[in-house]
Structures are given as C-alpha cells and as structure tokens.
Design a protein around this motif. Structure first.
Motif, PDB file in Angstrom:
ATOM      1  N   LEU B  13      39.891  35.698  27.084  1.00 27.61           N
ATOM      2  CA  LEU B  13      38.658  35.465  26.332  1.00 27.61           C
ATOM      3  C   LEU B  13      37.770  34.477  27.101  1.00 27.61           C
ATOM      4  N   GLU B  14      38.425  33.452  27.678  1.00 27.18           N
ATOM      5  CA  GLU B  14      37.658  32.491  28.470  1.00 27.18           C
ATOM      6  C   GLU B  14      37.122  33.139  29.746  1.00 27.18           C
ATOM      7  N   LEU B  15      37.925  34.019  30.346  1.00 28.21           N
ATOM      8  CA  LEU B  15      37.475  34.698  31.562  1.00 28.21           C
ATOM      9  C   LEU B  15      36.267  35.575  31.275  1.00 28.21           C
ATOM     10  N   PHE B  16      36.364  36.356  30.191  1.00 28.63           N
ATOM     11  CA  PHE B  16      35.237  37.223  29.806  1.00 28.63           C
ATOM     12  C   PHE B  16      33.989  36.363  29.580  1.00 28.63           C
ATOM     13  N   ALA B  17      34.157  35.241  28.834  1.00 28.53           N
ATOM     14  CA  ALA B  17      32.995  34.392  28.514  1.00 28.53           C
ATOM     15  C   ALA B  17      32.403  33.799  29.786  1.00 28.53           C
ATOM     16  N   TYR B  18      33.260  33.337  30.699  1.00 25.92           N
ATOM     17  CA  TYR B  18      32.800  32.720  31.954  1.00 25.92           C
ATOM     18  C   TYR B  18      32.015  33.740  32.779  1.00 25.92           C
ATOM     19  N   LEU B  19      32.596  34.935  32.928  1.00 30.44           N
ATOM     20  CA  LEU B  19      31.934  35.961  33.753  1.00 30.44           C
ATOM     21  C   LEU B  19      30.674  36.477  33.073  1.00 30.44           C
ATOM     22  N   TYR B  20      30.714  36.502  31.750  1.00 24.67           N
ATOM     23  CA  TYR B  20      29.531  36.964  31.001  1.00 24.67           C
ATOM     24  C   TYR B  20      28.367  35.997  31.202  1.00 24.67           C
ATOM     25  N   ARG B  21      28.714  34.711  31.207  1.00 21.22           N
ATOM     26  CA  ARG B  21      27.660  33.681  31.353  1.00 21.22           C
ATOM     27  C   ARG B  21      27.147  33.637  32.790  1.00 21.22           C
ATOM     28  N   ARG B  22      28.076  33.655  33.760  1.00 22.59           N
ATOM     29  CA  ARG B  22      27.704  33.339  35.136  1.00 22.59           C
ATOM     30  C   ARG B  22      27.536  34.555  36.044  1.00 22.59           C
ATOM     31  N   GLY B  23      27.908  35.721  35.579  1.00 26.23           N
ATOM     32  CA  GLY B  23      27.873  36.881  36.468  1.00 26.23           C
ATOM     33  C   GLY B  23      28.962  36.776  37.517  1.00 26.23           C
ATOM     34  N   GLU B  24      28.714  37.420  38.661  1.00 28.43           N
ATOM     35  CA  GLU B  24      29.758  37.476  39.693  1.00 28.43           C
ATOM     36  C   GLU B  24      30.203  36.072  40.070  1.00 28.43           C
ATOM     37  N   SER B  25      31.509  35.863  40.073  1.00 33.66           N
ATOM     38  CA  SER B  25      32.061  34.528  40.350  1.00 33.66           C
ATOM     39  C   SER B  25      33.222  34.646  41.322  1.00 33.66           C
ATOM     40  N   SER B  26      33.409  33.594  42.098  1.00 33.13           N
ATOM     41  CA  SER B  26      34.500  33.628  43.079  1.00 33.13           C
ATOM     42  C   SER B  26      35.826  33.317  42.383  1.00 33.13           C
ATOM     43  N   PHE B  27      36.890  33.839  42.985  1.00 32.49           N
ATOM     44  CA  PHE B  27      38.246  33.604  42.476  1.00 32.49           C
ATOM     45  C   PHE B  27      38.498  32.095  42.406  1.00 32.49           C
ATOM     46  N   THR B  28      38.031  31.383  43.438  1.00 32.48           N
ATOM     47  CA  THR B  28      38.245  29.926  43.503  1.00 32.48           C
ATOM     48  C   THR B  28      37.548  29.219  42.341  1.00 32.48           C
ATOM     49  N   ASP B  29      36.292  29.597  42.078  1.00 28.90           N
ATOM     50  CA  ASP B  29      35.567  28.961  40.959  1.00 28.90           C
ATOM     51  C   ASP B  29      36.286  29.240  39.638  1.00 28.90           C
ATOM     52  N   LEU B  30      36.678  30.497  39.462  1.00 28.82           N
ATOM     53  CA  LEU B  30      37.368  30.862  38.221  1.00 28.82           C
ATOM     54  C   LEU B  30      38.642  30.030  38.078  1.00 28.82           C
ATOM     55  N   ARG B  31      39.406  29.950  39.164  1.00 29.67           N
ATOM     56  CA  ARG B  31      40.687  29.249  39.126  1.00 29.67           C
ATOM     57  C   ARG B  31      40.480  27.765  38.810  1.00 29.67           C
ATOM     58  N   GLU B  32      39.492  27.170  39.486  1.00 30.15           N
ATOM     59  CA  GLU B  32      39.272  25.724  39.300  1.00 30.15           C
ATOM     60  C   GLU B  32      38.630  25.427  37.953  1.00 30.15           C
ATOM     61  N   ASP B  33      37.554  26.152  37.641  1.00 26.39           N
ATOM     62  CA  ASP B  33      36.807  25.825  36.401  1.00 26.39           C
ATOM     63  C   ASP B  33      37.630  26.099  35.150  1.00 26.39           C
TER      64      ASP B  33
END
Lengths: 96, 96
Positions: B13-33
């Motif tokens: 759910l957090e992943l969907f929300a993050y990608l929905y807000r920010r669009g394309e995101s790097s694996f590193t940003d996803l992992r860290e944030d």
C-alpha cells in the motif's frame, strides 16, 4: 508508517469499522451484514479478543444463546489511530 | 467490500502510494524512503509486476546498473479504486 496488522487485515478492518459505527452488535448481524462464515467471524473475533480490542459476551435470551461483540476502549483507540494513518496516506497523495 | 490484497498489504500500500505520488522512482529511493530491505522490496515489486500493476526498468547509467519502477495505468487504476474503498469506509464512520 506502521499499519497495525490486527486492524489492517481486510475482514478485520471491516469488523472494526462496523463495531465502531454501531457499537455492540450480535454475532448474527455481523455474520449476515459482513457476509462472513461462522468460522471466519469466530476466528477474527477471537484474534481481536486476544488482543484486547473487542469484548465478546455470551448470554441466554429467551433460553436461546446469544453472542454479541463490542469494541473495548483500546479497540476504539487502535481503530482511530489506524484511520488517521490511512487518512494521512490518502491526504499525502495530493501533496506532489 | 472487497479490498484487493495486492494493494492492501501494508508494504505494498505504501509502495503504491509512493509511486502514485512521485511517478517513476529508483529502487534505491524506494528502499531508503520506505525503509525496506532489498529482498523485501524486490519481492513486493515482483508481485506487483506479475500482476501488471508496475513496470520495472533496468538500465545502465554511467556504466552502473539502475533499476526504476513506475505504476502502469492498470496499477494507477487499481490504487485509485482502493483509495475510494478506504475513503468510503472512513466516510461511513460518520453516518451512524
């Protein structure tokens, strides 16, 4: 964000919301209104009761056994916190 | 109410929300944030990719491998439907 699995599990989220809205409810109403099997409802209520989030009462009414469930104060608090977390996730969608 | 487990699982759910807000995101940003382990993030992204909800791209940038993820149209739609279901559950709390 740390979503509490006790509350977040889909069926239990509906149970928390139903009990939060309606207060003490009968097992039959919960089963019918949420379209659950007896076994499924019992196991979720047991899990919630074990966690201190719900109180399950069994009594005889007109010589017939009747089970009701009601959120405890802790259960209400847990649910309110969970709703706030969901609301902040949803609100944040408009931030970008 | 039928909450889609693909979206409803807490980390996803957090992943969907993050990608929905920010669009394309790097694996590193996803992992860290989102404070996820590499293995955990990979398995959730794989599950989302298998369901057609996310597209994972791998490319070399300055000779270094770089992985990004972006919601597909289906993924966005799934998430929007899910948010609507959560909102209706929350709104209904004020009905009683």
């Amino acid at each position: 964000m740390d979503l509490d699995k006790l509350v977040h599990q889909p069926t239990r989220l509906e149970l928390f919301a139903y009990l939060y809205r309606r207060g003490e409810s009968s097992f039959t109403d919960l089963r019918e209104d949420l379209d659950l099997t007896e076994g499924n409802l019992s196991s979720h209520l047991q899990r919630m009761e074990d966690a201190g989030a719900v109180e399950v009462n069994k009594e005889f009414v007109d010589k017939r056994p009747r089970t009701t469930a009601v959120l405890t104060d802790d259960g209400e608090e847990l649910f309110e916190e969970h709703v706030q977390q969901l609301e902040s996730l949803i609100d944040a969608l408009d931030d970008e």
